[in-house]
Design an enzyme around this catalytic site. Structure first.
Site, PDB file in Angstrom:
ATOM      1  N   ASP A 159       8.287  -0.814  -2.537  1.00 16.06           N
ATOM      2  CA  ASP A 159       9.198  -1.655  -3.319  1.00 16.06           C
ATOM      3  C   ASP A 159      10.248  -0.739  -3.911  1.00 16.06           C
ATOM      4  O   ASP A 159      10.002   0.459  -4.090  1.00 16.06           O
ATOM      5  CB  ASP A 159       8.426  -2.386  -4.430  1.00 16.06           C
ATOM      6  CG  ASP A 159       9.227  -3.494  -5.087  1.00 16.06           C
ATOM      7  OD1 ASP A 159      10.294  -3.196  -5.665  1.00 16.06           O
ATOM      8  OD2 ASP A 159       8.796  -4.657  -5.042  1.00 16.06           O
ATOM      9  N   SER A 160      11.390  -1.283  -4.268  1.00 17.71           N
ATOM     10  CA  SER A 160      12.412  -0.449  -4.898  1.00 17.71           C
ATOM     11  C   SER A 160      11.995  -0.013  -6.295  1.00 17.71           C
ATOM     12  O   SER A 160      12.393   1.044  -6.769  1.00 17.71           O
ATOM     13  CB  SER A 160      13.744  -1.188  -4.958  1.00 17.71           C
ATOM     14  OG  SER A 160      13.643  -2.342  -5.774  1.00 17.71           O
TER      15      SER A 160
ATOM     16  N   CYS B 233       7.554  -7.126  -2.096  1.00 23.11           N
ATOM     17  CA  CYS B 233       8.949  -7.232  -2.524  1.00 23.11           C
ATOM     18  C   CYS B 233       9.600  -8.303  -1.675  1.00 23.11           C
ATOM     19  O   CYS B 233       9.545  -8.242  -0.437  1.00 23.11           O
ATOM     20  CB  CYS B 233       9.653  -5.888  -2.328  1.00 23.11           C
ATOM     21  SG  CYS B 233      11.451  -5.927  -2.501  1.00 23.11           S
ATOM     22  N   ASN B 234      10.210  -9.299  -2.322  1.00 20.46           N
ATOM     23  CA  ASN B 234      10.817 -10.387  -1.562  1.00 20.46           C
ATOM     24  C   ASN B 234      11.980  -9.900  -0.710  1.00 20.46           C
ATOM     25  O   ASN B 234      12.119 -10.285   0.453  1.00 20.46           O
ATOM     26  CB  ASN B 234      11.283 -11.488  -2.522  1.00 20.46           C
ATOM     27  CG  ASN B 234      10.131 -12.194  -3.200  1.00 20.46           C
ATOM     28  OD1 ASN B 234       9.196 -12.615  -2.535  1.00 20.46           O
ATOM     29  ND2 ASN B 234      10.171 -12.294  -4.508  1.00 20.46           N
TER      30      ASN B 234
ATOM     31  N   CYS C 143      10.158 -13.339  -8.036  1.00 23.57           N
ATOM     32  CA  CYS C 143      10.415 -11.899  -7.932  1.00 23.57           C
ATOM     33  C   CYS C 143       9.107 -11.204  -8.275  1.00 23.57           C
ATOM     34  O   CYS C 143       8.438 -11.578  -9.258  1.00 23.57           O
ATOM     35  CB  CYS C 143      11.523 -11.481  -8.898  1.00 23.57           C
ATOM     36  SG  CYS C 143      11.744  -9.674  -9.036  1.00 23.57           S
ATOM     37  N   THR C 144       8.737 -10.205  -7.488  1.00 20.67           N
ATOM     38  CA  THR C 144       7.430  -9.579  -7.682  1.00 20.67           C
ATOM     39  C   THR C 144       7.353  -8.753  -8.964  1.00 20.67           C
ATOM     40  O   THR C 144       6.256  -8.342  -9.363  1.00 20.67           O
ATOM     41  CB  THR C 144       7.067  -8.695  -6.477  1.00 20.67           C
ATOM     42  OG1 THR C 144       8.110  -7.738  -6.237  1.00 20.67           O
ATOM     43  CG2 THR C 144       6.867  -9.551  -5.233  1.00 20.67           C
ATOM     44  N   HIS C 145       8.486  -8.514  -9.623  1.00 18.04           N
ATOM     45  CA  HIS C 145       8.452  -7.853 -10.932  1.00 18.04           C
ATOM     46  C   HIS C 145       7.895  -8.787 -12.014  1.00 18.04           C
ATOM     47  O   HIS C 145       7.265  -8.321 -12.976  1.00 18.04           O
ATOM     48  CB  HIS C 145       9.865  -7.448 -11.362  1.00 18.04           C
ATOM     49  CG  HIS C 145      10.442  -6.271 -10.642  1.00 18.04           C
ATOM     50  ND1 HIS C 145      10.674  -6.264  -9.281  1.00 18.04           N
ATOM     51  CD2 HIS C 145      10.861  -5.061 -11.098  1.00 18.04           C
ATOM     52  CE1 HIS C 145      11.207  -5.107  -8.939  1.00 18.04           C
ATOM     53  NE2 HIS C 145      11.329  -4.354 -10.016  1.00 18.04           N
TER      54      HIS C 145
END
Length: 266
Positions: A7-8, A70-71, A177-179
């Site tokens: 992921d970023s 991460c989308n 959002c995965t965050h």
């Protein structure tokens, strides 16, 4: 067994924490990209190249499976990563939990980044899985960025703004959002009792375990850390391709604190 997550930023923490709870013996390789985050505004070809390169490096370091929690990475690069790694390496992507939310709620809000909210991708998911529910998108301006900084106050301000733009009669909120699962408690606090949150982190972790169950646990191989026959539950972190540690902001979140206890130092 080594599982790499890419992921970023901190979007990989919720899925990684679920994997650690379910299989504490797994070795986890966390690849983040703080030098180039966020990926969402970047051109699709750039994102795909970045994710494929990171996935190849993870396999070179011993990863048996690759997860894209991460989308942006999943939408843009999932097929390319699978093609690059071949059939021997399971690659697991992420899809927002619209289907389970719409199955039990008549009114659903999808909280996501501005880019995802305006995307054809999200519109297609709503059309495919909306199940007749009233589904609206809510762009959460600045929320992912605040989370990546470990800035809970900034996250709370972004949550308050998004909550004010969410329909009053909403029954379910999809964390697109995965965050966002990292601040699920703060999101729920903005809504009446009974409003439900839906995210994909646990489902992605369970799918990962299903996919790696078929791998031969005794197959020998060369590993930089851990191995298939005697995994140790270690966590290694790579930041934009270089060995590092979880940024200090991870301590602001329960999932980050869980992983910090197992993270090996460079």
């Amino acid at each position: 067994m080594i599982v790499a997550l890419i992921d970023s930023g901190f979007g990989l923490l919720p899925t990684a924490a679920w994997l650690r709870r379910m299989r504490p013996d797994l070795d986890l390789l966390l690849s983040m990209d703080p030098e180039c985050a966020p990926w969402g505004p970047k051109p699709a070809d750039w994102v795909s190249d970045r994710v494929v390169t990171t996935a190849r490096r993870a396999v070179d370091r011993g990863a048996d499976a690759v997860v894209l929690p991460c989308n942006t990475a999943s939408v843009t690069a999932l097929d390319d990563v699978r093609a690059a790694l071949g059939d021997d390496v399971p690659v697991i992507g992420t899809v927002p939990a619209i289907k389970p939310a719409a199955a039990v709620c008549t009114s659903v809000a999808i909280w996501a980044t501005a880019a995802t909210t305006a995307s054809r991708y999200q519109a297609d998911l709503i059309e495919k899985f909306g199940n007749g529910s009233e589904v609206v998108g809510v762009a959460c301006h600045g929320l992912a960025d605040a989370i990546d900084r470990g800035d809970r106050e900034g996250a709370d301000r972004a949550i308050a703004d998004a909550a004010a733009r969410t329909p009053d009669d909403v029954e379910g909120i999809v964390l697109g959002c995965t965050h966002y699962p990292l601040v699920a408690d703060s999101i729920l606090a903005r809504f009446p009792e009974g409003v439900r949150l839906f995210d994909s982190a646990e489902a992605v972790a369970r799918q990962t375990l299903r996919r790696i169950a078929d791998l031969d646990a005794d197959e020998p191989g060369t590993r930089e850390f851990g191995d298939r026959s005697g995994a140790s539950g270690r966590v290694e972190v790579y930041l934009s391709g270089k060995r590092g540690a979880l940024p200090p902001g991870a301590e602001a979140f329960a999932a980050g604190r869980e992983l910090l206890t197992a993270t090996t130092t460079p």
